[in-house]
Design an enzyme around this catalytic site. Structure first.
Site, PDB file in Angstrom:
ATOM      1  N   ARG A   1      -0.459  -7.587  -6.004  1.00 45.29           N
ATOM      2  CA  ARG A   1       0.039  -7.756  -7.953  1.00 45.29           C
ATOM      3  C   ARG A   1       0.660  -9.305  -8.627  1.00 45.29           C
ATOM      4  O   ARG A   1       0.026  -9.210 -10.070  1.00 45.29           O
ATOM      5  CB  ARG A   1       1.448  -6.619  -7.626  1.00 45.29           C
TER       6      ARG A   1
ATOM      7  N   LYS B   1       4.434  -9.861   7.360  1.00 39.66           N
ATOM      8  CA  LYS B   1       3.968  -8.416   8.369  1.00 39.66           C
ATOM      9  C   LYS B   1       4.022  -8.061  10.298  1.00 39.66           C
ATOM     10  O   LYS B   1       4.441  -9.462  10.586  1.00 39.66           O
ATOM     11  CB  LYS B   1       2.973  -7.840   8.099  1.00 39.66           C
TER      12      LYS B   1
END
Length: 311
Positions: free
Chosen positions: A163, A89
């Site tokens: 996920r 990120k």
């Protein structure tokens, strides 16, 4: 727990706190450490936590007021810090990423209150904890890992880690065939783009389950809005041998994230996914911004379900 610094809430510390809370709240707990997570086939969770010196943990909590199997299963995403892994990120996007443990912490808070509230419904919680870092054992883009249910997951982007670890947790929670399975996760920024910072996104593959969950949210006063669980986008999730963790598209990612999770919940298990990325945190990265969003809804759902059964 959500607001605390990530150097305090490591995966090991989070699992220990869950075990301590379980003891105080009269819950049965099972805690798997990094070696057991890998040895027992939770390859998705192991992949997410592999880059950190603090390896992944998997916690199962059972609230069983009477003999029998759990009626409701709860799953919460427990990324104690999310750097994005090798798909790093930006510094600004990383600042508040201690909040990524929000789903698991919220479910843990709910489990802590069931006995005290006299909830008659048996409940199981599955809480995966991991820290997503770009260390020596980190998963690489392009790697393929095998989830607990045998499904192969191609890792396209390591910042789509939530996920992946939820895949193992959902498969385990669904294995007991509960009458309702709910997961909470700070999963996609696109849920916040769609609904703003104060409204959670809800996805329901099963109409009665989604209706029940949204009704509980309305009674609890927690703003949620249903987005479509539309399987026309399944081709963005599935591969020839399993699933990919990135849809290779820039739009609709809250939907494709839900579709990915649905691949790990059998059709016979009623299931609701709540993406609470926006309302889980209020304020900038420097404040204790955790809101506890979702706890009131789950408690309302469980207590109402129990009251309905009593009648």
């Amino acid at each position: 727990m959500i607001s605390a610094p990530a150097n305090v809430v490591t995966p090991q510390a989070a699992a220990h706190w869950a075990e301590t809370i379980a003891s105080r709240a009269g819950l049965t707990s099972t805690v798997l450490g990094p070696d057991e997570v890998a040895a027992r086939g939770f390859g998705a969770l192991a992949a997410v936590g592999g880059g950190s010196a603090d390896g992944p943990y998997l916690v199962q909590l059972d609230y069983l007021p009477d003999a029998g199997s759990p009626e409701v299963a709860l799953v919460g995403k427990g990324v104690t810090f999310d750097s994005g892994g090798l798909s790093l990120k930006s510094p600004a996007a990383m600042q508040a990423m201690r909040m990524d443990v929000g789903g698991a912490a919220t479910v843990l808070a709910v489990m802590a209150g069931l006995s005290r509230g006299g909830c008659p419904v048996p409940v199981r919680a599955v809480l995966p904890f991991a820290e997503n870092l770009p260390g020596p054992g980190a998963t690489r883009p392009g790697d393929v890992v095998t989830a607990w249910n045998g499904t192969e997951i191609q890792i396209i982007d390591t910042d789509f880690e939530g996920r992946v670890m939820l895949a193992d947790a959902l498969a385990l929670a669904a294995a007991s065939t509960p009458r309702l399975l709910v997961d909470l996760a700070t999963l996609t920024y696109q849920a916040e783009i769609a609904l703003g910072p104060q409204i959670a996104a809800v996805f329901g593959r099963d109409e009665p389950a989604a209706t029940e969950f949204l009704a509980a949210a309305a009674r609890a006063g927690e703003p949620m809005w249903r987005l479509p669980y539309d399987e026309r986008y399944l081709d963005q999730v599935r591969t020839t041998s399993g699933v990919r963790n990135h849809p290779l598209h820039d739009s609709g990612r809250a939907i494709t994230a839900a579709l990915f999770l649905g691949e790990f919940v059998p059709r016979g298990v009623p299931w609701v996914h709540c993406d609470m990325t926006g309302p889980a945190w209020a304020g900038d990265a420097s404040v204790d911004g955790a809101t506890g969003f979702g706890a009131r809804t789950l408690l309302e759902l469980l207590m109402r379900r129990g009251a309905t059964q009593d009648r």
